[in-house]
Design a protein around this motif. Structure first.
Motif, PDB file in Angstrom:
ATOM      1  N   TRP A  89      -1.172  -9.387   2.842  1.00  0.00           N
ATOM      2  CA  TRP A  89       0.154  -8.776   2.817  1.00  0.00           C
ATOM      3  C   TRP A  89       0.135  -7.279   3.154  1.00  0.00           C
ATOM      4  O   TRP A  89       0.914  -6.793   3.980  1.00  0.00           O
ATOM      5  CB  TRP A  89       0.810  -9.025   1.466  1.00  0.00           C
ATOM      6  N   LYS A  90      -0.802  -6.555   2.513  1.00  0.00           N
ATOM      7  CA  LYS A  90      -0.848  -5.103   2.763  1.00  0.00           C
ATOM      8  C   LYS A  90      -1.146  -4.807   4.226  1.00  0.00           C
ATOM      9  O   LYS A  90      -0.555  -3.921   4.831  1.00  0.00           O
ATOM     10  CB  LYS A  90      -1.898  -4.442   1.870  1.00  0.00           C
ATOM     11  N   LYS A  91      -2.072  -5.561   4.761  1.00  0.00           N
ATOM     12  CA  LYS A  91      -2.420  -5.380   6.169  1.00  0.00           C
ATOM     13  C   LYS A  91      -1.210  -5.704   7.063  1.00  0.00           C
ATOM     14  O   LYS A  91      -0.934  -4.997   8.035  1.00  0.00           O
ATOM     15  CB  LYS A  91      -3.602  -6.281   6.535  1.00  0.00           C
ATOM     16  N   ALA A  92      -0.496  -6.762   6.702  1.00  0.00           N
ATOM     17  CA  ALA A  92       0.678  -7.157   7.488  1.00  0.00           C
ATOM     18  C   ALA A  92       1.720  -6.030   7.496  1.00  0.00           C
ATOM     19  O   ALA A  92       2.326  -5.728   8.533  1.00  0.00           O
ATOM     20  CB  ALA A  92       1.276  -8.442   6.925  1.00  0.00           C
ATOM     21  N   LEU A  93       1.916  -5.398   6.336  1.00  0.00           N
ATOM     22  CA  LEU A  93       2.872  -4.288   6.251  1.00  0.00           C
ATOM     23  C   LEU A  93       2.430  -3.127   7.134  1.00  0.00           C
ATOM     24  O   LEU A  93       3.225  -2.513   7.845  1.00  0.00           O
ATOM     25  CB  LEU A  93       2.995  -3.801   4.795  1.00  0.00           C
ATOM     26  N   ARG A  94       1.129  -2.835   7.084  1.00  0.00           N
ATOM     27  CA  ARG A  94       0.566  -1.723   7.864  1.00  0.00           C
ATOM     28  C   ARG A  94       0.742  -1.993   9.364  1.00  0.00           C
ATOM     29  O   ARG A  94       1.189  -1.134  10.110  1.00  0.00           O
ATOM     30  CB  ARG A  94      -0.917  -1.609   7.514  1.00  0.00           C
TER      31      ARG A  94
END
Lengths: 304, 304
Positions: free
Chosen positions: B257-262
């Motif tokens: 998820w965090k990577k997707a947001l980034r």
């Protein structure tokens, strides 16, 4: 792009000396299907038209998309008939419908898009003809244009003749096997599908290859001859300026001619020598010792 | 085939772990373009609809074919406007029109077919969601469906609101950059384009991934909120059951998820968490502590 704009299909390089071939052909009920054509035949014909363009480039259509516009008044059964016709066409040319779209339209519309991959060095464009090449066609011209006249103008002729000539319009055939075989054996210098008429096809090859053609032989079937006699229609018009004939018009370097004939026979196809490519851009016939210009007239879709 | 039938696009294996992606989307004036839409906007929209399907699969459309049906009454200028709109759409999504067909039809019809190639392991289907995955969307739902209501029913609202909400209908945007970036970074487990409405998209993902969704957040823009208040229209209906919203609905494994947001931020896109995938096939909201079923209703094209 790996083919010039305006060829039978569009090509795009995808690396490793390959290119993807794409082509769409939109059949519109109103202008492409005489009223005698069944819904099944319309579905099938949409596929044949696309297959014929692939045939002319010697590329196998490995997948098709069909976007179909259906009029509100169509019954469930009619829709099924169209779909079955599309499926039958795909099967006939050994390809598959892998997707598409459906929408509501006023007339039946079938946009059939084909996709294939080919080796770049095997792709036959409209540009490769050279002066001295043999000009050849894969079938007798005139039958489909006679058939179309019969259907559109309801011309009264003997039943056997009507049946034979209209068959080419209602159940056209693409020369896919022959086109693939000719491309594979690399005996063709240029090629075009003839669905806009023989004269038009010659002008397209001429424009894109930068040369002209002398036509000294126009093979014609006994059925077309009989039709022309019965109706007093000029047979030259039927052969040169008719449409909906899904033959290929090709040029063959003289030293490949025998091989081209052999290859054609092997797949059950025919190749008729009708003339030769010449330098200069004139296009004319020299049949019976008389020189006559072929006019740059293309076949126009009708409005039923 | 490398994608199941019924996904946003069709895929076909072409060897070396690659597949060709094909998709056609047929825009019909009568049912897909409100009368306020200009011919230029119609041409552009046909491309956007196809680009949006490619966005949802994370595949770049490297070439387009467009088959255009033109009504006889169209002026030369109208035809040019349609063509310019198509070109503008192609440029916007960094792709090219390499061919197509033109025919005469009763209504304006633009069938836009896209072609791309992708690595098989990067292709995002509708089937890959797992229970526990985060459910996310790439924009606020409701604006386009409010805009469409304004145009079709001629609802009187303040000019600034009308302009803002109808913009999404007349000048829709495909999330192509975002879709490509998400696919490249391999952070998405399943994805679908939402042009048939959010509810419908959730049911499609549910059906093809074999699971359900709990939606606990439905982000809505202040403009949609204002529109709903002014018109007394249920905002849930606008968000869930409207159409013509070219967002992506995706699932993301929690640890990505965090990577997707980034990744989304890097390309100027947004990702809104709206819920999670659950086992079982139920699809419901739990907003404000109240459980309510989302109905399997898709947006239907209108008839103008």
């Amino acid at each position: 792009m790996s083919l010039p704009f305006g060829d039978d299909v569009a090509g795009i390089n995808i690396g490793e000396r390959k290119c993807a071939i794409l082509k769409s052909d939109m059949l519109v009920d109103m202008t492409d299907a005489p009223r005698q054509m069944t819904d099944w035949q319309k579905g099938r014909k949409a596929v044949v038209a696309t297959a014929s363009d692939f045939a002319s480039k010697g590329v196998k259509p490995i997948a098709l998309l069909t976007s179909v516009g259906i009029p509100r008044k169509f019954s469930r059964n009619q829709i099924i008939e169209v779909a079955k016709g599309i499926e039958a066409g795909a099967k006939e040319y050994d390809t598959h419908i892998i997707g598409g779209d459906i929408a509501e339209t006023s007339n039946l519309i079938i946009d059939c898009m084909g996709f294939g991959i080919t080796r770049k060095d095997r792709l036959i464009s409209r540009c490769g003809a050279n002066p001295g090449d043999i000009l050849a066609v894969t079938g007798h011209f005139g039958e489909a244009s006679a058939g179309l006249k019969i259907l559109l103008e309801n011309i009264g002729i003997p039943a056997y003749l009507r049946k034979r000539l209209t068959r080419n319009v209602l159940m056209p055939r693409a020369q896919l096997k022959l086109g693939l075989a000719l491309a594979k054996s690399m005996v063709i210098s240029s090629s075009i599908d003839s669905s806009d008429g023989l004269a038009w096809s010659l002008y397209e090859l001429s424009r894109m290859s930068g040369l002209g053609f002398e036509v000294n032989n126009l093979p014609v079937s006994q059925f077309t001859e009989r039709f022309a006699r019965l109706t007093n229609i000029d047979i030259r018009n039927l052969i040169l300026y008719g449409g909906e004939e899904f033959h290929l018009v090709v040029t063959v370097p003289p030293n490949s001619w025998k091989k081209a004939l052999r290859v054609s026979r092997r797949v059950g196809g025919r190749l008729y020598r009708i003339g030769r490519a010449i330098s200069g851009k004139r296009i004319f016939t020299t049949i019976g010792g008389k020189k006559a210009r072929i006019e740059p007239i293309g076949w126009e879709h009708f409005t039923s």
